[in-house]
Design a protein around this motif. Structure first.
Motif, PDB file in Angstrom:
ATOM      1  N   GLN A 129     -20.683  63.102  25.460  1.00 19.66           N
ATOM      2  CA  GLN A 129     -22.068  63.080  24.987  1.00 19.66           C
ATOM      3  C   GLN A 129     -22.419  64.370  24.238  1.00 19.66           C
ATOM      4  OE1 GLN A 129     -24.977  61.295  27.987  1.00 19.66           O
ATOM      5  NE2 GLN A 129     -23.085  61.378  29.205  1.00 19.66           N
ATOM      6  N   ALA A 130     -21.949  65.515  24.734  1.00 21.96           N
ATOM      7  CA  ALA A 130     -22.220  66.779  24.051  1.00 21.96           C
ATOM      8  C   ALA A 130     -21.538  66.820  22.688  1.00 21.96           C
ATOM      9  CB  ALA A 130     -21.750  67.947  24.920  1.00 21.96           C
ATOM     10  N   ILE A 131     -20.311  66.310  22.616  1.00 20.86           N
ATOM     11  CA  ILE A 131     -19.588  66.270  21.336  1.00 20.86           C
ATOM     12  C   ILE A 131     -20.271  65.303  20.380  1.00 20.86           C
ATOM     13  CG2 ILE A 131     -17.389  65.639  20.265  1.00 20.86           C
ATOM     14  CD1 ILE A 131     -16.126  66.598  23.041  1.00 20.86           C
ATOM     15  N   ALA A 132     -20.714  64.169  20.885  1.00 18.61           N
ATOM     16  CA  ALA A 132     -21.414  63.196  20.049  1.00 18.61           C
ATOM     17  C   ALA A 132     -22.697  63.791  19.479  1.00 18.61           C
ATOM     18  CB  ALA A 132     -21.718  61.933  20.856  1.00 18.61           C
ATOM     19  N   ALA A 186     -20.923  51.457  32.523  1.00 18.08           N
ATOM     20  CA  ALA A 186     -21.781  52.275  33.373  1.00 18.08           C
ATOM     21  C   ALA A 186     -21.566  53.775  33.169  1.00 18.08           C
ATOM     22  CB  ALA A 186     -21.540  51.925  34.840  1.00 18.08           C
ATOM     23  N   VAL A 187     -20.577  54.165  32.371  1.00 14.61           N
ATOM     24  CA  VAL A 187     -20.198  55.576  32.303  1.00 14.61           C
ATOM     25  C   VAL A 187     -20.923  56.340  31.196  1.00 14.61           C
ATOM     26  CG1 VAL A 187     -18.250  57.136  31.862  1.00 14.61           C
ATOM     27  CG2 VAL A 187     -17.971  55.198  33.404  1.00 14.61           C
ATOM     28  N   LEU A 188     -21.058  55.747  30.025  1.00 14.45           N
ATOM     29  CA  LEU A 188     -21.707  56.402  28.882  1.00 14.45           C
ATOM     30  C   LEU A 188     -22.951  55.638  28.465  1.00 14.45           C
ATOM     31  CD1 LEU A 188     -18.674  57.259  26.559  1.00 14.45           C
ATOM     32  CD2 LEU A 188     -20.122  58.915  27.751  1.00 14.45           C
ATOM     33  N   PRO A 189     -23.946  56.340  27.927  1.00 10.34           N
ATOM     34  CA  PRO A 189     -25.090  55.633  27.347  1.00 10.34           C
ATOM     35  C   PRO A 189     -24.640  54.759  26.180  1.00 10.34           C
ATOM     36  CG  PRO A 189     -25.528  57.994  27.544  1.00 10.34           C
ATOM     37  CD  PRO A 189     -24.071  57.799  27.829  1.00 10.34           C
ATOM     38  N   ALA A 190     -25.280  53.632  26.005  1.00 12.09           N
ATOM     39  CA  ALA A 190     -24.866  52.678  24.967  1.00 12.09           C
ATOM     40  C   ALA A 190     -24.804  53.290  23.573  1.00 12.09           C
ATOM     41  CB  ALA A 190     -25.778  51.458  24.991  1.00 12.09           C
ATOM     42  N   VAL A 235     -23.948  56.218  22.595  1.00  9.40           N
ATOM     43  CA  VAL A 235     -22.722  57.005  22.462  1.00  9.40           C
ATOM     44  C   VAL A 235     -21.513  56.083  22.518  1.00  9.40           C
ATOM     45  CG1 VAL A 235     -21.294  58.811  23.498  1.00  9.40           C
ATOM     46  CG2 VAL A 235     -23.785  59.073  23.405  1.00  9.40           C
ATOM     47  N   ARG A 236     -21.507  55.174  23.485  1.00  6.27           N
ATOM     48  CA  ARG A 236     -20.371  54.250  23.622  1.00  6.27           C
ATOM     49  C   ARG A 236     -20.193  53.419  22.357  1.00  6.27           C
ATOM     50  NH1 ARG A 236     -22.133  51.964  27.685  1.00  6.27           N
ATOM     51  NH2 ARG A 236     -22.703  49.926  26.843  1.00  6.27           N
ATOM     52  N   ASP A 237     -21.280  53.059  21.707  1.00  9.77           N
ATOM     53  CA  ASP A 237     -21.187  52.241  20.493  1.00  9.77           C
ATOM     54  C   ASP A 237     -20.536  52.991  19.330  1.00  9.77           C
ATOM     55  OD1 ASP A 237     -22.360  50.188  21.878  1.00  9.77           O
ATOM     56  OD2 ASP A 237     -24.338  50.418  20.973  1.00  9.77           O
ATOM     57  N   ARG A 238     -20.514  54.303  19.387  1.00  8.73           N
ATOM     58  CA  ARG A 238     -19.864  55.084  18.328  1.00  8.73           C
ATOM     59  C   ARG A 238     -18.353  55.176  18.526  1.00  8.73           C
ATOM     60  NH1 ARG A 238     -22.756  60.734  17.660  1.00  8.73           N
ATOM     61  NH2 ARG A 238     -20.970  61.026  16.259  1.00  8.73           N
ATOM     62  N   ILE A 239     -17.864  54.818  19.700  1.00  5.53           N
ATOM     63  CA  ILE A 239     -16.429  54.874  19.983  1.00  5.53           C
ATOM     64  C   ILE A 239     -15.762  53.650  19.365  1.00  5.53           C
ATOM     65  CG2 ILE A 239     -14.666  54.898  21.771  1.00  5.53           C
ATOM     66  CD1 ILE A 239     -16.734  56.261  23.607  1.00  5.53           C
ATOM     67  N   LYS A 240     -14.931  53.877  18.381  1.00  6.44           N
ATOM     68  CA  LYS A 240     -14.333  52.784  17.610  1.00  6.44           C
ATOM     69  C   LYS A 240     -12.916  52.443  18.029  1.00  6.44           C
ATOM     70  CE  LYS A 240     -18.117  52.576  15.318  1.00  6.44           C
ATOM     71  NZ  LYS A 240     -19.073  51.498  15.717  1.00  6.44           N
ATOM     72  N   ARG A 241     -12.148  53.444  18.469  1.00 13.61           N
ATOM     73  CA  ARG A 241     -10.754  53.202  18.851  1.00 13.61           C
ATOM     74  C   ARG A 241     -10.397  54.113  20.022  1.00 13.61           C
ATOM     75  NH1 ARG A 241     -11.329  52.802  13.544  1.00 13.61           N
ATOM     76  NH2 ARG A 241     -11.111  55.044  13.219  1.00 13.61           N
ATOM     77  N   VAL A 242      -9.544  53.606  20.903  1.00  9.54           N
ATOM     78  CA  VAL A 242      -9.138  54.362  22.088  1.00  9.54           C
ATOM     79  C   VAL A 242      -7.637  54.182  22.298  1.00  9.54           C
ATOM     80  CG1 VAL A 242      -9.470  54.728  24.561  1.00  9.54           C
ATOM     81  CG2 VAL A 242     -11.408  54.023  23.132  1.00  9.54           C
ATOM     82  N   GLY A 296     -16.198  46.057  21.945  1.00 10.06           N
ATOM     83  CA  GLY A 296     -16.477  46.946  20.820  1.00 10.06           C
ATOM     84  C   GLY A 296     -15.272  47.719  20.344  1.00 10.06           C
ATOM     85  N   ALA A 297     -14.826  48.706  21.106  1.00  6.34           N
ATOM     86  CA  ALA A 297     -13.743  49.575  20.654  1.00  6.34           C
ATOM     87  C   ALA A 297     -12.402  48.849  20.668  1.00  6.34           C
ATOM     88  CB  ALA A 297     -13.663  50.816  21.535  1.00  6.34           C
ATOM     89  N   ALA A 298     -11.572  49.166  19.682  1.00  3.06           N
ATOM     90  CA  ALA A 298     -10.189  48.692  19.680  1.00  3.06           C
ATOM     91  C   ALA A 298      -9.364  49.597  20.584  1.00  3.06           C
ATOM     92  CB  ALA A 298      -9.626  48.710  18.260  1.00  3.06           C
ATOM     93  N   VAL A 299      -8.575  48.994  21.461  1.00  2.00           N
ATOM     94  CA  VAL A 299      -7.759  49.750  22.411  1.00  2.00           C
ATOM     95  C   VAL A 299      -6.292  49.432  22.170  1.00  2.00           C
ATOM     96  CG1 VAL A 299      -7.263  50.226  24.837  1.00  2.00           C
ATOM     97  CG2 VAL A 299      -9.609  49.668  24.127  1.00  2.00           C
ATOM     98  N   ARG A 300      -5.472  50.470  22.126  1.00  2.00           N
ATOM     99  CA  ARG A 300      -4.030  50.294  22.026  1.00  2.00           C
ATOM    100  C   ARG A 300      -3.382  51.327  22.947  1.00  2.00           C
ATOM    101  NH1 ARG A 300      -1.763  49.595  16.099  1.00  2.00           N
ATOM    102  NH2 ARG A 300      -3.387  47.986  16.257  1.00  2.00           N
ATOM    103  N   ILE A 301      -2.462  50.889  23.772  1.00  3.13           N
ATOM    104  CA  ILE A 301      -1.863  51.733  24.791  1.00  3.13           C
ATOM    105  C   ILE A 301      -0.483  52.185  24.330  1.00  3.13           C
ATOM    106  CG2 ILE A 301      -1.054  51.790  27.192  1.00  3.13           C
ATOM    107  CD1 ILE A 301      -3.197  49.482  27.612  1.00  3.13           C
ATOM    108  N   TRP A 302      -0.209  53.466  24.508  1.00  6.04           N
ATOM    109  CA  TRP A 302       1.102  54.033  24.163  1.00  6.04           C
ATOM    110  C   TRP A 302       1.831  54.453  25.429  1.00  6.04           C
ATOM    111  CZ3 TRP A 302      -1.736  53.419  19.885  1.00  6.04           C
ATOM    112  CH2 TRP A 302      -1.085  53.399  18.652  1.00  6.04           C
ATOM    113  N   VAL A 303       3.142  54.270  25.436  1.00  2.00           N
ATOM    114  CA  VAL A 303       3.979  54.738  26.537  1.00  2.00           C
ATOM    115  C   VAL A 303       5.391  54.919  26.003  1.00  2.00           C
ATOM    116  CG1 VAL A 303       4.604  52.418  27.365  1.00  2.00           C
ATOM    117  CG2 VAL A 303       4.534  54.335  28.982  1.00  2.00           C
ATOM    118  N   GLY A 304       6.117  55.890  26.544  1.00  3.05           N
ATOM    119  CA  GLY A 304       7.487  56.123  26.112  1.00  3.05           C
ATOM    120  C   GLY A 304       8.463  55.176  26.785  1.00  3.05           C
TER     121      GLY A 304
END
Length: 264
Positions: free
Chosen positions: A120-123, A149-153, A155-162, A203-211
């Motif tokens: 939230q501070a970074i946003a 429940a973790v972030l205000p909507a 801020v969460r709506d600005r998260i596009k990819r994870v 909303g956000a696109a999620v892609r998981i990485w692992v070796g």
């Protein structure tokens, strides 16, 4: 305890003891090279560890990548990982790296709250899209940011990819490790803090990485989150838990292209 070996990375990585000093040296040199473009120790909370480092682009920023470090919620700080900002910066994205208080001084649920406060501070000081990446325990923490429940909507709506990288997404197995003497998890907190048990984020696109060369437990953790959320995972050939993050310092790598939307 029963699962100590399953979640032990160092004994299965050749030269494991050389990685932290290499990371630290690369991070220190990277910050020195950025000079005034590196803002170090920006406070977001009440304690000395509740700060973030912010790396500015040379020109206008396309958005902000927030990278959350790992260390089983009990080790490291942002100063060890600065060099991993190189890839997004070269692609025209600012990078923020928050720190957080460590177990046993706080509980994992409190760390989740601190990272939410940092996001939230970074946003508040940036414009445009936000994307999240985190490694190991940091992978858990960025996944938790998608819980409604973790972030205000706004801020969460600005998260596009994870991109959770080698995340610990189901915390229940950690109850059977000796590290839980430090983490202090109980069954209720382990369930509440497990992204595998939360609804698929919207909303956000999620892609998981692992070796591909990671411990079976981490391959299982990544697969479990991919299945629970019905999202893709990338299994990176010939990479283990300590070097799967290296691609973040290359603007042309698949993970940086995903984070910055270059391959969207």
């Amino acid at each position: 305890m029963l699962l100590d070996d399953a979640y032990a990375n160092g004994p299965y990585i050749q030269g494991a003891e050389t990685y932290p000093p290499k990371w630290q040296a690369a991070a220190t040199a990277f910050r020195a090279g950025l000079k005034e473009r590196a803002e170090i120790g920006v406070p977001y909370g009440a304690t000395d560890r509740q700060v973030f480092d912010f790396f500015n682009t040379q020109g206008p920023s396309n958005g902000t990548v927030i990278f959350v470090h790992g260390g089983y919620w009990k080790a490291f700080d942002p100063s060890v990982w600065s060099h991993l900002a190189a890839g997004p910066l070269a692609a025209g994205w600012s990078v923020a790296m928050p720190g957080y208080d460590l177990c046993p001084d706080v509980r994992i649920s409190q760390i989740t709250g601190q990272i939410a406060q940092a996001v939230q501070a970074i946003a508040a000081r940036t414009q445009g899209p936000i994307v999240l990446a985190g490694h190991s325990a940091g992978g858990h923490l960025v996944a938790r940011m998608l819980d409604a429940a973790v972030l205000p909507a706004p801020v969460r709506d600005r998260i596009k990819r994870v991109a959770p990288i080698s995340p610990v997404a189901d915390l229940a197995p950690l109850l059977q490790t000796s590290m839980n003497d430090t983490l202090g998890l109980d069954a209720a907190e382990a369930a509440a803090e497990s992204p595998t048990l939360t609804p698929k984020p919207k909303g956000a696109a999620v892609r998981i990485w692992v070796g591909a060369d990671e411990r079976p437990a981490f391959l299982d953790q990544a697969a479990a989150l991919a299945q629970a959320w019905d999202v893709p995972q990338v299994i990176v050939p010939h990479k283990h838990h300590f070097d799967v993050i290296d691609a973040l310092d290359h603007a042309g790598s698949d993970i940086v292209r995903f984070l910055t939307g270059a391959n969207a």
